[in-house]
Design an enzyme around this catalytic site. Structure first.
Site, PDB file in Angstrom:
ATOM      1  N   GLY A  15      -0.688   3.918 -17.242  1.00  0.00           N
ATOM      2  CA  GLY A  15       0.402   2.993 -17.546  1.00  0.00           C
ATOM      3  C   GLY A  15       1.718   3.415 -16.933  1.00  0.00           C
ATOM      4  O   GLY A  15       2.543   4.063 -17.597  1.00  0.00           O
ATOM      5  N   GLU A  18      -3.096  11.019  -6.997  1.00  0.00           N
ATOM      6  CA  GLU A  18      -3.386   9.611  -6.726  1.00  0.00           C
ATOM      7  C   GLU A  18      -3.306   9.325  -5.244  1.00  0.00           C
ATOM      8  O   GLU A  18      -4.129   8.597  -4.681  1.00  0.00           O
ATOM      9  CB  GLU A  18      -2.419   8.717  -7.500  1.00  0.00           C
ATOM     10  CG  GLU A  18      -2.703   7.237  -7.319  1.00  0.00           C
ATOM     11  CD  GLU A  18      -1.791   6.355  -8.159  1.00  0.00           C
ATOM     12  OE1 GLU A  18      -2.183   5.219  -8.450  1.00  0.00           O
ATOM     13  OE2 GLU A  18      -0.682   6.803  -8.504  1.00  0.00           O
ATOM     14  N   GLU A  66       6.973   1.540   1.646  1.00  0.00           N
ATOM     15  CA  GLU A  66       8.391   1.904   1.723  1.00  0.00           C
ATOM     16  C   GLU A  66       8.654   3.222   0.996  1.00  0.00           C
ATOM     17  O   GLU A  66       9.408   4.079   1.473  1.00  0.00           O
ATOM     18  CB  GLU A  66       9.252   0.783   1.125  1.00  0.00           C
ATOM     19  CG  GLU A  66       9.290  -0.499   1.945  1.00  0.00           C
ATOM     20  CD  GLU A  66       8.021  -1.328   1.834  1.00  0.00           C
ATOM     21  OE1 GLU A  66       7.818  -2.214   2.676  1.00  0.00           O
ATOM     22  OE2 GLU A  66       7.220  -1.084   0.904  1.00  0.00           O
TER      23      GLU A  66
END
Length: 397
Positions: free
Chosen positions: A131, A248, A378
Site C-alpha cells: 500500500g 522492487e 521520470e
C-alpha cells in the site's frame, strides 16, 4: 566480468528445466497459456502454481534456511529467473511478498516479524500486497495522506490506496501511512503490516485498459494494526519504504530476461507477416530495425548482469536498479509499439492474423504500465541523475 556458469550451476539449470517440463500447467510448453479471467478461478490457478513451486523447493531460493528459504546462491536465483522467463511461466500470485516484502522483513524486520510472516509468504499461506500509491500520491510518494493514529497498543488507519497489485487476493498489506507532521513531507511516515481480513478494509478491483484486473483500490476505515506490526521506527518509515523499493526495482529490472522473449516474438511476427509473397523480415529497413532492437535488448541484459555484481558483493540492491528498470521498460514499450505497426504492413491467414493482433495489442497496452510501476520513468531518471551521477536536485517551487 565472466558470464559463463560453472558445471554445478548448469546442473542446477538442467534440474530446474526438468522440473518445469513436468510441473508447468498442462499444455503450457506447447503454447496453451490461458490464465482464467474470473478472479476466483484465477486465484485458484495461481495459488496452485505457487504451491507447486513451493513444494518443489523453488520459492525463496536465496533466502536464509532459518526463515524457510533454500539458502541457494544469488547466481542460482538468477538462473531461476532466466528459466522462468524462457518458458514464460505463470505469474506469482504472491510476487509482492516474494520479491519485495519478504526480503525487506529479513533485512530490517524484527525477529518476531520474520518468524511470524516470512515462512507464510514463502508457502503462499498468506498473500501480500503493498500500500504505497494513493489517488493524489503516485510518483510523489512522500505526500501520502493515509493516516495512522495511536490508540493504546494499537493504531487506527484511515485513508485510501490505489493501483495496489494483487490486493484482491491478499491477506496482508505493507502500508505506508502518516503518523505525524514532520518538518519535511517525507518525515512522520510509518510502515505497518496490516491484516486485510478485517471489517475496516475494503478492496475494489480496477478494470485495466488491457482487460485485466491486476490492481485495486483499497479503503481503510478505522482499520486496526498492532504496535508489534510496525516495521522500523515510528515516523521513520520513509527509509523503510525506500529500502523496499530497491528490491522492487531489481524485480522490475528482470524484465531484461523477458525482453529476450519479446524480441524473439517480434522476429517471428516479421517472418510470419508477408507483403505479397515476401516475409516482412526480408525488407532491409525492417531488418535494420530488428538488428537495432536485438543490440539494445542484449545490451539491457548485459547491463543487468553488471549491476547484479554489486548485489553479489553487498547482498543488497543499490540505485543501479533504476538504470535497468528505466531502460527495459521503455524498450519493451518501443518494441511492442513497433510490432503493432508491423501488423498494418503485412498479411497472413485471417485466423492467425487475429491471434497475432490480439497478442500484440495486449502486450502494447500492458507495456505502458511497466513504465509506471515501481516508480515512473521520470522518477528513475531523477534517481540516476542525483544518486549516481551526482547532479543537483530539481529546484522546488
Amino acid at each position: 566480468m565472466d558470464l559463463a556458469y560453472s558445471a554445478e550451476e548448469e546442473l542446477f539449470r538442467q534440474r530446474l528445466r526438468g522440473w518445469l517440463e513436468t510441473n508447468l500447467p498442462e499444455g503450457w510448453l506447447t503454447g496453451k497459456r490461458d490464465i482464467p479471467k474470473d478472479l476466483k478461478e484465477q486465484e485458484r490457478f495461481l495459488k496452485d502454481w505457487h504451491h507447486r513451486l513451493y513444494e518443489g523447493g523453488w520459492m525463496g531460493l536465496a533466502w536464509p534456511k532459518e526463515y524457510g528459504g533454500q539458502g541457494a546462491t544469488l547466481i542460482e536465483q538468477l538462473i531461476y529467473e532466466e528459466e522462468m522467463a524462457r518458458v514464460e511461466a505463470p505469474p506469482l500470485i504472491n510476487a509482492i511478498g516474494i520479491s519485495n516484502i519478504g526480503p525487506t522483513l529479513i533485512h530490517i524486520g524484527t525477529e518476531e516479524q520474520r518468524r511470524k510472516y516470512v515462512p507464510k509468504i514463502l508457502s503462499g499461506e498468506e498473500t501480500w500486497c503493498q500500500g504505497y500509491s494513493e489517488p493524489n500520491s503516485g510518483s510523489d510518494l512522500a505526500s501520502v495522506q493515509t493516516r495512522a493514529e495511536r490508540n493504546g497498543n494499537r493504531y487506527k488507519i484511515n485513508g485510501q490506496k490505489t493501483w495496489t497489485s494483487y490486493s484482491m487476493f491478499a491477506q496482508r498489506c505493507f502500508v505506508l501511512a502518516r503518523t505525524s507532521k514532520g518538518e519535511k513531507k517525507h518525515h512522520g511516515l510509518t510502515v505497518f503490516l496490516v491484516d486485510m481480513n478485517q471489517p475496516g478494509v475494503e478492496v475494489r478491483p480496477i478494470q485495466q485498459i488491457d482487460g485485466g484486473q491486476k490492481f485495486s483500490e483499497v479503503f481503510f476505515e478505522n482499520a486496526i494494526v498492532e504496535v508489534d506490526d510496525i516495521v522500523g521506527e515510528v515516523d521513520r518509515g520513509w527509509e523503510v519504504a525506500m529500502f523496499l523499493l530497491k528490491f522492487e526495482r531489481v524485480g522490475a529490472a528482470q524484465l531484461s530476461f523477458r525482453l529476450q522473449n519479446i524480441y524473439k516474438d517480434l522476429v517471428n511476427l516479421a517472418q510470419t507477416l508477408k507483403n505479397g509473397n515476401q516475409p516482412l523480415s526480408k525488407d532491409p529497413i525492417i531488418r535494420q530495425k530488428l538488428s537495432d532492437f536485438y543490440t539494445r535488448s542484449l545490451g539491457s541484459l548485459v547491463n543487468y548482469y553488471r549491476n547484479l555484481t554489486r548485489l553479489l558483493h553487498t547482498g543488497q540492491p543499490g540505485s543501479e536498479g533504476s538504470i535497468d528498470k528505466l531502460y527495459t521498460s521503455e524498450l519493451e514499450k518501443e518494441i511492442c509499439e513497433y510490432a503493432v505497426g508491423l501488423l498494418s504492413q503485412g498479411t497472413t491467414s485471417p485466423e492467425k492474423y487475429q491471434k497475432l493482433e490480439e497478442k500484440w495489442h495486449y502486450k502494447w497496452l500492458f507495456s505502458f504500465g511497466t513504465t509506471i510501476q515501481a516508480g515512473t520513468s521520470e522518477i528513475q531518471r531523477n534517481i540516476i541523475a542525483e544518486r549516481m551521477l551526482g547532479l543537483p536536485k530539481d529546484i522546488k517551487n
